[in-house]
Design a protein around this motif. Structure first.
Motif, PDB file in Angstrom:
ATOM      1  N   ASP A  23       0.875  -1.422  -0.405  1.00 23.67           N
ATOM      2  CA  ASP A  23       0.545  -0.222  -0.013  1.00 23.67           C
ATOM      3  C   ASP A  23       0.685   1.088   0.400  1.00 23.67           C
ATOM      4  O   ASP A  23       0.587   2.980  -0.734  1.00 23.67           O
ATOM      5  N   ASP A  47     -10.166  -6.414   6.953  1.00 29.69           N
ATOM      6  CA  ASP A  47      -9.932  -7.402   5.851  1.00 29.69           C
ATOM      7  C   ASP A  47     -10.154  -6.489   4.543  1.00 29.69           C
ATOM      8  O   ASP A  47      -9.593  -6.994   3.667  1.00 29.69           O
ATOM      9  N   LEU A  50      -5.074  -3.390   2.104  1.00 33.52           N
ATOM     10  CA  LEU A  50      -3.901  -3.855   0.997  1.00 33.52           C
ATOM     11  C   LEU A  50      -2.989  -3.478   1.524  1.00 33.52           C
ATOM     12  O   LEU A  50      -1.727  -4.081   0.651  1.00 33.52           O
ATOM     13  N   LYS A  53      -0.591  -7.732   0.131  1.00 35.67           N
ATOM     14  CA  LYS A  53      -1.220  -8.561  -0.910  1.00 35.67           C
ATOM     15  C   LYS A  53      -0.413  -9.277  -1.554  1.00 35.67           C
ATOM     16  O   LYS A  53       0.335  -8.516  -2.595  1.00 35.67           O
ATOM     17  N   ASP A  54      -0.677 -10.205  -1.187  1.00 38.42           N
ATOM     18  CA  ASP A  54       0.292 -11.161  -2.530  1.00 38.42           C
ATOM     19  C   ASP A  54      -1.347 -12.004  -3.273  1.00 38.42           C
ATOM     20  O   ASP A  54      -2.697 -11.836  -3.180  1.00 38.42           O
ATOM     21  N   ILE A  55      -1.054 -11.174  -4.526  1.00 36.10           N
ATOM     22  CA  ILE A  55      -0.975 -11.456  -6.096  1.00 36.10           C
ATOM     23  C   ILE A  55      -1.349 -12.192  -7.140  1.00 36.10           C
ATOM     24  O   ILE A  55      -0.155 -12.249  -7.438  1.00 36.10           O
ATOM     25  N   VAL A  61      -7.602  -8.713  -6.084  1.00 37.74           N
ATOM     26  CA  VAL A  61      -7.667  -8.139  -4.694  1.00 37.74           C
ATOM     27  C   VAL A  61      -8.520  -7.551  -5.142  1.00 37.74           C
ATOM     28  O   VAL A  61      -7.789  -5.805  -6.105  1.00 37.74           O
ATOM     29  N   GLY A  63     -10.207  -3.851  -2.003  1.00 38.47           N
ATOM     30  CA  GLY A  63      -9.891  -3.284  -0.507  1.00 38.47           C
ATOM     31  C   GLY A  63     -10.034  -1.552  -0.584  1.00 38.47           C
ATOM     32  O   GLY A  63     -10.607  -0.834  -1.803  1.00 38.47           O
TER      33      GLY A  63
END
Length: 94
Positions: A23, A47, A50, A53-55, A61, A63
């Motif tokens: 982020d 949750d 972000l 975050k693995d993508i 994803v 968020g």
């Protein structure tokens, strides 16, 4: 003293390898051309945050990015500048 701005985003990995989304690689640009980093209070979004975050390839994803900005700031763009993009990308805010 300032105000929080929440940006709801969806990010897709169109590459061939897993990517990690930070982020901190996103800046909010306001109407005075000032850049603002994401807030450490993003942790409280649960949750929806972000952070890191693995993508995997082909996946997305969704968020919220949270920014703490001055009262006089009017958001105009988000600037994404990650190592897995060829060049920084500016996205206009609605």
């Amino acid at each position: 003293q300032g105000k929080f701005i929440q940006a709801v985003v969806s990010i897709k990995n169109n590459g061939q390898k897993k990517a990690v989304f930070f982020d901190n690689d996103v800046k909010l640009i306001d109407d005075q051309n000032r850049e603002h980093s994401t807030s450490s209070d993003s942790f409280y979004l649960g949750d929806a945050n972000l952070m890191l975050k693995d993508i995997n390839p082909g996946n997305s994803v969704e968020g919220v990015l949270l920014f703490d900005v001055p009262q006089d700031a009017t958001p105009t763009f988000l600037k994404f500048d990650t190592e897995w993009l060829a060049a920084p990308v500016k996205v206009a805010l609605q």
